[in-house]
Design an enzyme around this catalytic site. Structure first.
Site, PDB file in Angstrom:
ATOM      1  N   GLY A 144       1.589   2.581  10.685  1.00 23.68           N
ATOM      2  CA  GLY A 144       2.472   3.730  10.534  1.00 23.68           C
ATOM      3  C   GLY A 144       3.080   4.219  11.830  1.00 23.68           C
ATOM      4  O   GLY A 144       3.622   5.325  11.894  1.00 23.68           O
ATOM      5  N   ASN A 203       0.861  -1.184   0.000  1.00 21.77           N
ATOM      6  CA  ASN A 203       0.000   0.000   0.000  1.00 21.77           C
ATOM      7  C   ASN A 203       0.893   1.227   0.000  1.00 21.77           C
ATOM      8  O   ASN A 203       1.422   1.615   1.041  1.00 21.77           O
ATOM      9  CB  ASN A 203      -0.907  -0.024   1.247  1.00 21.77           C
ATOM     10  CG  ASN A 203      -1.792   1.199   1.329  1.00 21.77           C
ATOM     11  OD1 ASN A 203      -1.911   1.959   0.357  1.00 21.77           O
ATOM     12  ND2 ASN A 203      -2.418   1.402   2.476  1.00 21.77           N
ATOM     13  N   LYS A 208       0.028   4.166  -0.403  1.00 20.86           N
ATOM     14  CA  LYS A 208      -0.731   5.321   0.129  1.00 20.86           C
ATOM     15  C   LYS A 208      -0.573   6.529  -0.798  1.00 20.86           C
ATOM     16  O   LYS A 208      -0.499   6.351  -2.006  1.00 20.86           O
ATOM     17  CB  LYS A 208      -0.279   5.641   1.561  1.00 20.86           C
ATOM     18  CG  LYS A 208      -0.270   4.410   2.472  1.00 20.86           C
ATOM     19  CD  LYS A 208      -0.239   4.761   3.914  1.00 20.86           C
ATOM     20  CE  LYS A 208      -0.011   3.518   4.753  1.00 20.86           C
ATOM     21  NZ  LYS A 208      -0.302   3.717   6.149  1.00 20.86           N
ATOM     22  N   GLU A 258      -7.347   4.461   7.605  1.00 22.21           N
ATOM     23  CA  GLU A 258      -7.154   5.882   7.273  1.00 22.21           C
ATOM     24  C   GLU A 258      -8.393   6.434   6.578  1.00 22.21           C
ATOM     25  O   GLU A 258      -8.752   7.598   6.762  1.00 22.21           O
ATOM     26  CB  GLU A 258      -5.890   6.046   6.407  1.00 22.21           C
ATOM     27  CG  GLU A 258      -4.636   5.928   7.263  1.00 22.21           C
ATOM     28  CD  GLU A 258      -3.401   5.440   6.525  1.00 22.21           C
ATOM     29  OE1 GLU A 258      -3.383   5.441   5.285  1.00 22.21           O
ATOM     30  OE2 GLU A 258      -2.440   5.045   7.218  1.00 22.21           O
ATOM     31  N   GLU A 295      -5.702  -5.117  10.561  1.00 29.05           N
ATOM     32  CA  GLU A 295      -4.791  -3.999  10.761  1.00 29.05           C
ATOM     33  C   GLU A 295      -5.197  -3.212  12.005  1.00 29.05           C
ATOM     34  O   GLU A 295      -6.047  -2.304  11.915  1.00 29.05           O
ATOM     35  CB  GLU A 295      -4.839  -3.066   9.549  1.00 29.05           C
ATOM     36  CG  GLU A 295      -4.401  -3.695   8.256  1.00 29.05           C
ATOM     37  CD  GLU A 295      -3.790  -2.656   7.332  1.00 29.05           C
ATOM     38  OE1 GLU A 295      -2.650  -2.850   6.917  1.00 29.05           O
ATOM     39  OE2 GLU A 295      -4.450  -1.639   7.059  1.00 29.05           O
ATOM     40  N   SER A 328       2.845  -1.760  10.574  1.00 28.31           N
ATOM     41  CA  SER A 328       4.276  -1.660  10.877  1.00 28.31           C
ATOM     42  C   SER A 328       5.034  -2.966  10.624  1.00 28.31           C
ATOM     43  O   SER A 328       5.936  -3.319  11.382  1.00 28.31           O
ATOM     44  CB  SER A 328       4.498  -1.161  12.317  1.00 28.31           C
ATOM     45  OG  SER A 328       3.970   0.143  12.461  1.00 28.31           O
ATOM     46  N   HIS A 377      -9.820   0.652   4.729  1.00 28.59           N
ATOM     47  CA  HIS A 377      -8.564   0.981   5.427  1.00 28.59           C
ATOM     48  C   HIS A 377      -8.860   1.985   6.541  1.00 28.59           C
ATOM     49  O   HIS A 377      -9.683   2.880   6.371  1.00 28.59           O
ATOM     50  CB  HIS A 377      -7.559   1.560   4.430  1.00 28.59           C
ATOM     51  CG  HIS A 377      -6.169   1.648   4.982  1.00 28.59           C
ATOM     52  ND1 HIS A 377      -5.797   2.605   5.893  1.00 28.59           N
ATOM     53  CD2 HIS A 377      -5.076   0.876   4.787  1.00 28.59           C
ATOM     54  CE1 HIS A 377      -4.520   2.418   6.220  1.00 28.59           C
ATOM     55  NE2 HIS A 377      -4.062   1.376   5.556  1.00 28.59           N
TER      56      HIS A 377
HETATM   57  C1  PEP Z   1      -1.094   0.139   5.798  1.00 26.87           C
HETATM   58  O1  PEP Z   1      -1.067   1.218   5.249  1.00 26.87           O
HETATM   59  O2  PEP Z   1      -1.992  -0.657   5.533  1.00 26.87           O
HETATM   60  C2  PEP Z   1      -0.034  -0.186   6.763  1.00 26.87           C
HETATM   61  C3  PEP Z   1      -0.104  -1.331   7.376  1.00 26.87           C
HETATM   62  O3  PEP Z   1       0.940   0.749   6.937  1.00 26.87           O
HETATM   63  P1  PEP Z   1       2.338   0.526   7.722  1.00 26.87           P
HETATM   64  O4  PEP Z   1       2.923  -0.769   7.207  1.00 26.87           O
HETATM   65  O5  PEP Z   1       3.175   1.714   7.331  1.00 26.87           O
HETATM   66  O6  PEP Z   1       2.036   0.458   9.162  1.00 26.87           O
END
Ligand code: PEP
Length: 254
Positions: free
Chosen positions: A176, A14, A16, A100, A170, A216, A98
């Site tokens: 992040g 992803n 983003k 976000e 997640e 992460s 997601h």
């Molecule tokens: C994500 O954007 O789905 C994600 C898991 O981001 P990160 O790996 O940066 O935590």
């Protein structure tokens, strides 16, 4: 009963709101040069403006393209939105739900359900992201939240749609932040998600669903997470912007 061995692992990048079309092309070429294992489904999810250029780079390879966003209506006066038919022929996967988008753009469980149905109707595969906030975990509501998020989508799907869906667990507090869920926490939540799908559609369907961990994931922590039974791959944000780090994670899922 299918296990990790019979569900093809899937690792999705992803990106983003990162990469211009030129940068996305370069990154996709760097990822292709890593000689990724053929036993893992790799999906690159660039921003909408780079979907076609990155799709051209991976054309003819085993790497698939995913979109980060879609709207459920087919066409019309929806400024800024993208329909599933606009993605057809470019993307095979779409990330939906997601955190976000839930947190920053007000996406509801109902929105996620409508989008997931539209994605399936178009013959694409949704990657349905679910997960609890830190407050929800600390107050002991992780299972309740995940059950609500998963059942609101999966009760609306046909068994075939459900079984071919991908889910990404997640936890919001891990995205992040550099603070990943422990393998035990990830495995527990993913087991609960699979049980939730089984309640809606039975265990045969639930055993087909691929469930990723996201939050992460790095080249350092990926082995401990991805070798756990039931964790079928990863949804990777930050670490997917570096081809060698991303390749290490794909390798760990093999
Ligand atoms: C994500 O954007 O789905 C994600 C898991 O981001 P990160 O790996 O940066 O935590």
């Amino acid at each position: 009963m299918p296990t990790n061995q019979t569900r093809e692992p899937i690792v999705a990048a992803n990106w983003k709101m990162n990469t211009t079309p030129t940068e996305g092309t370069t990154l996709a070429r760097e990822i292709l040069a890593q000689h990724l294992p053929s036993t893992v489904q790799v999906v690159l999810c660039p921003p909408a403006t780079s979907l076609t250029t990155v799709a051209q780079v991976v054309q003819g390879t085993a790497i698939s393209i995913g979109a980060q966003h879609v709207y459920w209506e087919t066409s019309g006066a929806f400024t800024g939105e993208i329909s599933v038919s606009m993605l057809a022929g470019i993307a095979s996967y779409v990330i939906v739900g997601h955190s976000e988008r839930r947190r920053l753009f007000g996406e509801t469980d109902r929105d996620v359900q409508l989008k997931t149905q539209a994605i399936h109707l178009a013959g694409l595969t949704p990657i349905v992201a679910v997960g609890e906030s830190l407050e929800e975990r600390d107050s002991g509501h992780t299972h309740t939240v995940i059950r609500r998020q998963v059942s609101s989508v999966f009760q609306a799907l046909t068994p075939n749609e459900a079984g071919s869906s991908v889910i990404a667990y997640e936890p919001v507090w891990a995205i992040g932040t550099g603070r990943n869920a422990s393998p035990d926490q990830a495995q527990d939540a993913i087991g609960w998600i699979r049980e939730t799908v089984a309640i809606a559609h039975g265990s045969d369907v639930a055993d087909r669903v691929r469930i990723q961990y996201g939050g992460s994931v790095t080249s350092e922590n990926c082995v401990d997470l991805l070798r756990r039974d039931g964790i079928d791959g990863a949804l990777v944000g930050g670490a997917s912007l570096d081809a060698t780090h991303f390749a290490t994670i794909v390798l760990a899922a093999a």
